[in-house]
Design a protein around this motif. Sequence first.
Motif, PDB file in Angstrom:
ATOM      1  N   UNK A 306       0.847  -1.186   0.000  1.00 58.40           N
ATOM      2  CA  UNK A 306       0.000   0.000   0.000  1.00 58.40           C
ATOM      3  C   UNK A 306       0.886   1.240   0.000  1.00 58.40           C
ATOM      4  N   UNK A 307       0.292   2.370  -0.413  1.00 57.19           N
ATOM      5  CA  UNK A 307       0.977   3.662  -0.387  1.00 57.19           C
ATOM      6  C   UNK A 307      -0.069   4.736  -0.140  1.00 57.19           C
ATOM      7  N   UNK A 314      -3.659   3.729  -1.437  1.00 56.27           N
ATOM      8  CA  UNK A 314      -3.719   2.938  -2.662  1.00 56.27           C
ATOM      9  C   UNK A 314      -3.199   1.547  -2.345  1.00 56.27           C
ATOM     10  N   UNK A 315      -3.966   0.526  -2.690  1.00 58.59           N
ATOM     11  CA  UNK A 315      -3.686  -0.844  -2.259  1.00 58.59           C
ATOM     12  C   UNK A 315      -3.607  -1.778  -3.458  1.00 58.59           C
ATOM     13  N   UNK A 322      -6.256  -5.871  -9.044  1.00 58.44           N
ATOM     14  CA  UNK A 322      -6.676  -4.495  -9.260  1.00 58.44           C
ATOM     15  C   UNK A 322      -6.021  -3.594  -8.220  1.00 58.44           C
ATOM     16  N   UNK A 323      -6.037  -2.298  -8.503  1.00 55.21           N
ATOM     17  CA  UNK A 323      -5.521  -1.285  -7.598  1.00 55.21           C
ATOM     18  C   UNK A 323      -6.705  -0.597  -6.942  1.00 55.21           C
ATOM     19  N   UNK A 324      -6.743  -0.654  -5.613  1.00 60.68           N
ATOM     20  CA  UNK A 324      -7.838  -0.038  -4.856  1.00 60.68           C
ATOM     21  C   UNK A 324      -7.427   1.345  -4.360  1.00 60.68           C
ATOM     22  N   UNK A 325      -8.369   2.264  -4.404  1.00 65.78           N
ATOM     23  CA  UNK A 325      -8.212   3.595  -3.806  1.00 65.78           C
ATOM     24  C   UNK A 325      -9.187   3.706  -2.640  1.00 65.78           C
ATOM     25  N   UNK A 326      -8.657   4.038  -1.461  1.00 67.32           N
ATOM     26  CA  UNK A 326      -9.490   4.205  -0.278  1.00 67.32           C
ATOM     27  C   UNK A 326      -9.341   5.652   0.172  1.00 67.32           C
ATOM     28  N   UNK A 327     -10.313   6.516  -0.132  1.00 72.92           N
ATOM     29  CA  UNK A 327     -10.193   7.935   0.226  1.00 72.92           C
ATOM     30  C   UNK A 327     -10.324   8.124   1.733  1.00 72.92           C
ATOM     31  N   UNK A 328      -9.523   9.036   2.280  1.00 75.91           N
ATOM     32  CA  UNK A 328      -9.500   9.252   3.719  1.00 75.91           C
ATOM     33  C   UNK A 328      -9.844  10.690   4.067  1.00 75.91           C
ATOM     34  N   UNK A 329     -10.463  10.840   5.216  1.00 77.48           N
ATOM     35  CA  UNK A 329     -10.648  12.140   5.854  1.00 77.48           C
ATOM     36  C   UNK A 329     -10.169  11.974   7.291  1.00 77.48           C
ATOM     37  N   UNK A 359       2.648   7.332  -8.462  1.00 79.68           N
ATOM     38  CA  UNK A 359       2.891   6.023  -7.880  1.00 79.68           C
ATOM     39  C   UNK A 359       3.723   5.170  -8.823  1.00 79.68           C
ATOM     40  N   UNK A 360       4.528   4.292  -8.221  1.00 81.99           N
ATOM     41  CA  UNK A 360       5.138   3.177  -8.936  1.00 81.99           C
ATOM     42  C   UNK A 360       4.346   1.930  -8.570  1.00 81.99           C
ATOM     43  N   UNK A 361       4.046   1.096  -9.546  1.00 78.23           N
ATOM     44  CA  UNK A 361       3.264  -0.120  -9.324  1.00 78.23           C
ATOM     45  C   UNK A 361       4.013  -1.316  -9.901  1.00 78.23           C
ATOM     46  N   UNK A 362       4.201  -2.360  -9.070  1.00 72.97           N
ATOM     47  CA  UNK A 362       4.932  -3.555  -9.477  1.00 72.97           C
ATOM     48  C   UNK A 362       3.958  -4.708  -9.659  1.00 72.97           C
ATOM     49  N   UNK A 363       4.012  -5.356 -10.812  1.00 77.01           N
ATOM     50  CA  UNK A 363       3.161  -6.520 -11.065  1.00 77.01           C
ATOM     51  C   UNK A 363       3.800  -7.781 -10.501  1.00 77.01           C
ATOM     52  N   UNK A 364       3.009  -8.868 -10.430  1.00 77.85           N
ATOM     53  CA  UNK A 364       3.494 -10.100  -9.789  1.00 77.85           C
ATOM     54  C   UNK A 364       2.935 -11.328 -10.496  1.00 77.85           C
TER      55      UNK A 364
END
Length: 385
Positions: A306-307, A314-315, A322-329, A359-364
Amino acid sequence: MSRPAVLKGLGAVVAMVLAAGCSSGGDTGARSTSPPGSPPGSSASASASASGSASASAPPAGEGRVTVAGTLTEGLRSPWGLAALPDGDLLVSSRDERTVTRVDGRSGEKTSLGVVPGVVPGGEGGLMGLAVRDGWVYAYLTAESDNRIVRMRYGGADGDRLGTPEPVLTGIPKGTIHNGGRIAFGPDGMLYAGTGETGETGLAQDRESLGGKILRMTPEGKPAPGNPFAGSVVYSYGHRNVQGIAWDAEGRLWAAEFGQNTWDELNLVEPGRNYGWPEVEGRAGEAGFVDPVAQWPTSEASPSGIAFARGAVWMAGLRGERLWRIPLSGAERSGEPEAFLAGEYGRLRTVLADGAGRLWLVTSETDTRGTPGPGDDRILRLDVR
């Protein structure tokens, strides 16, 4: 590279293959589509090619956006950890090949820094998380008898190689599964590590064990000042398998965690708190246990790195692809999680913020559980908002 088409449409019901057992270990490698109940338009509209042409995921309800700006490098084998050097270049570890590679942050040129001695790959273990500080490269690895954290001198000049590993922390339980592996330096200058319970669930609740925990230590591996349990590096407990840790703009620690058959989790981590495993999985509302801030069916996430960037966590999802976005307040979610790049690049292992909102994103795909295609594995450049 060719990826299955992403199904779209309001009210579409998508069949998902649910593997039994551990969400990471039960991965069949089958491609997934947008999860049932995902916001319309949350999956990507087009796949970026291996040559680096850009694609953008349609932002759900005008909220988040992910644009694949290009491919930095490709042809990586079982990439796992990713760390940035002060000059903007990257270090990436190979879990199974036991190597660290330097990747030029502009050209993508790769330079091998050699094999890390003492690594014993197997199952979900091997050479995993990386961190960089004050001329040292830190690595979380599986050795003959345990998981451990070591550090190696590295000057960063052309031709430099990694120095001899020096133990920082030893005695973290190892197993075929659930070895954790993520390490990072926090804003307090302390080194944090996410560990797993190796499939022996009782370790997560045993505060004398280093398994199933988030650990906090000095750069030399000693218990950090202010830790909740005197004389211990244990920071929080009751975790199943932590592979993602990151801090938000206010210095709060967030962690992603593999569930078993039901719920993967994103947790706000506070010192001394109990996150429930194996007594609870996901939200339980039970006294003494901390509920996750967000949770997902294991088929939609199986979260690794995550970052934090642009007000959101971002997870990266392995089985969920998939890449998840979790918005925060502040310390709360400010909206529903949003999914991007579903099925476009296969399994996603690591995501790293560059400090400038990208972001940098690494596949696996080459970790024995994916379906490698031409160019796998790769590091992608992402523009996000």
